[in-house]
Scaffold this motif. Sequence first.
Motif, PDB file in Angstrom:
ATOM      1  N   GLU A  49      11.771   1.127  -1.731  1.00  0.00           N
ATOM      2  CA  GLU A  49      11.757   1.059  -0.269  1.00  0.00           C
ATOM      3  C   GLU A  49      10.782   2.107   0.258  1.00  0.00           C
ATOM      4  O   GLU A  49      10.725   3.224  -0.260  1.00  0.00           O
ATOM      5  N   LYS A  50      10.034   1.739   1.299  1.00  0.00           N
ATOM      6  CA  LYS A  50       9.151   2.724   1.921  1.00  0.00           C
ATOM      7  C   LYS A  50      10.002   3.816   2.560  1.00  0.00           C
ATOM      8  O   LYS A  50      11.056   3.550   3.121  1.00  0.00           O
ATOM      9  N   ASN A  51       9.526   5.052   2.429  1.00  0.00           N
ATOM     10  CA  ASN A  51      10.236   6.214   2.953  1.00  0.00           C
ATOM     11  C   ASN A  51       9.173   7.245   3.311  1.00  0.00           C
ATOM     12  O   ASN A  51       8.305   7.551   2.478  1.00  0.00           O
ATOM     13  N   ASN A  52       9.221   7.777   4.512  1.00  0.00           N
ATOM     14  CA  ASN A  52       8.193   8.719   4.975  1.00  0.00           C
ATOM     15  C   ASN A  52       8.149  10.011   4.178  1.00  0.00           C
ATOM     16  O   ASN A  52       7.172  10.757   4.264  1.00  0.00           O
TER      17      ASN A  52
ATOM     18  N   ASN B  44      -0.237   2.085  -0.182  1.00  0.00           N
ATOM     19  CA  ASN B  44      -0.895   1.783   1.097  1.00  0.00           C
ATOM     20  C   ASN B  44      -2.356   1.374   0.879  1.00  0.00           C
ATOM     21  O   ASN B  44      -2.911   0.612   1.663  1.00  0.00           O
TER      22      ASN B  44
ATOM     23  N   GLN C  48       7.472   6.622  -7.837  1.00  0.00           N
ATOM     24  CA  GLN C  48       7.864   7.186  -6.542  1.00  0.00           C
ATOM     25  C   GLN C  48       8.063   8.680  -6.721  1.00  0.00           C
ATOM     26  O   GLN C  48       8.755   9.108  -7.645  1.00  0.00           O
TER      27      GLN C  48
ATOM     28  N   HIS D 123       5.939   9.294  -1.696  1.00  0.00           N
ATOM     29  CA  HIS D 123       4.745   8.512  -2.024  1.00  0.00           C
ATOM     30  C   HIS D 123       5.152   7.489  -3.072  1.00  0.00           C
ATOM     31  O   HIS D 123       5.969   7.776  -3.941  1.00  0.00           O
TER      32      HIS D 123
END
Length: 175
Positions: A90-93, A165, A135, A96
């Motif tokens: 899952e994307k997470n701020n 990205n 990750q 990376h």
Amino acid sequence: MKYCAFLRGVNVKGTNMKMADVCQVFKEAGMQDVSSVLASGNIVFSSDKNAGELRIILEKAMSDHFSYEAFLFIKSQEETQVFWDSIPFEKNNDLHIYAFVGNPGVENVLMTEFEAASKAENEKALIIKDIFYWQVPKGNTLDSSFGKVLGKKSLKDQFTSRNINTFEKILKKMN
């Protein structure tokens, strides 16, 4: 056919090159519709040749022009799409996510190295569709135990990595 060449070791540790110059080398080597994505060595182009032929031609052209030992990995538009479509995290701020482009089987070498490394909280790795994904907490990429493995000279011709990205930007350019 549309391809992306993922160059290893560009604009790091003294290997500096302008992407406009890299694009010119690709054009002189017979590639069409050449453009770059970011300064990290992602070149989108078209060719009738297969990826194996292209790698030989382009590594030689890059090595000759820039006087360094070039390593690059060629993926078709369809193969590049798989990197984006298969992201297992899952994307997470605060994190990376990297995907590794490389020689067949390198994902298993990377997983062995990852499993032997000490890990930060939330640092994970998975292999999905023969692609190694990593990750890592932001700020820990180069300092992590596994991050240090990535600079091993014995692996330099085996893979390169990109933040996920970057794959999104490459696919937008290809479309």
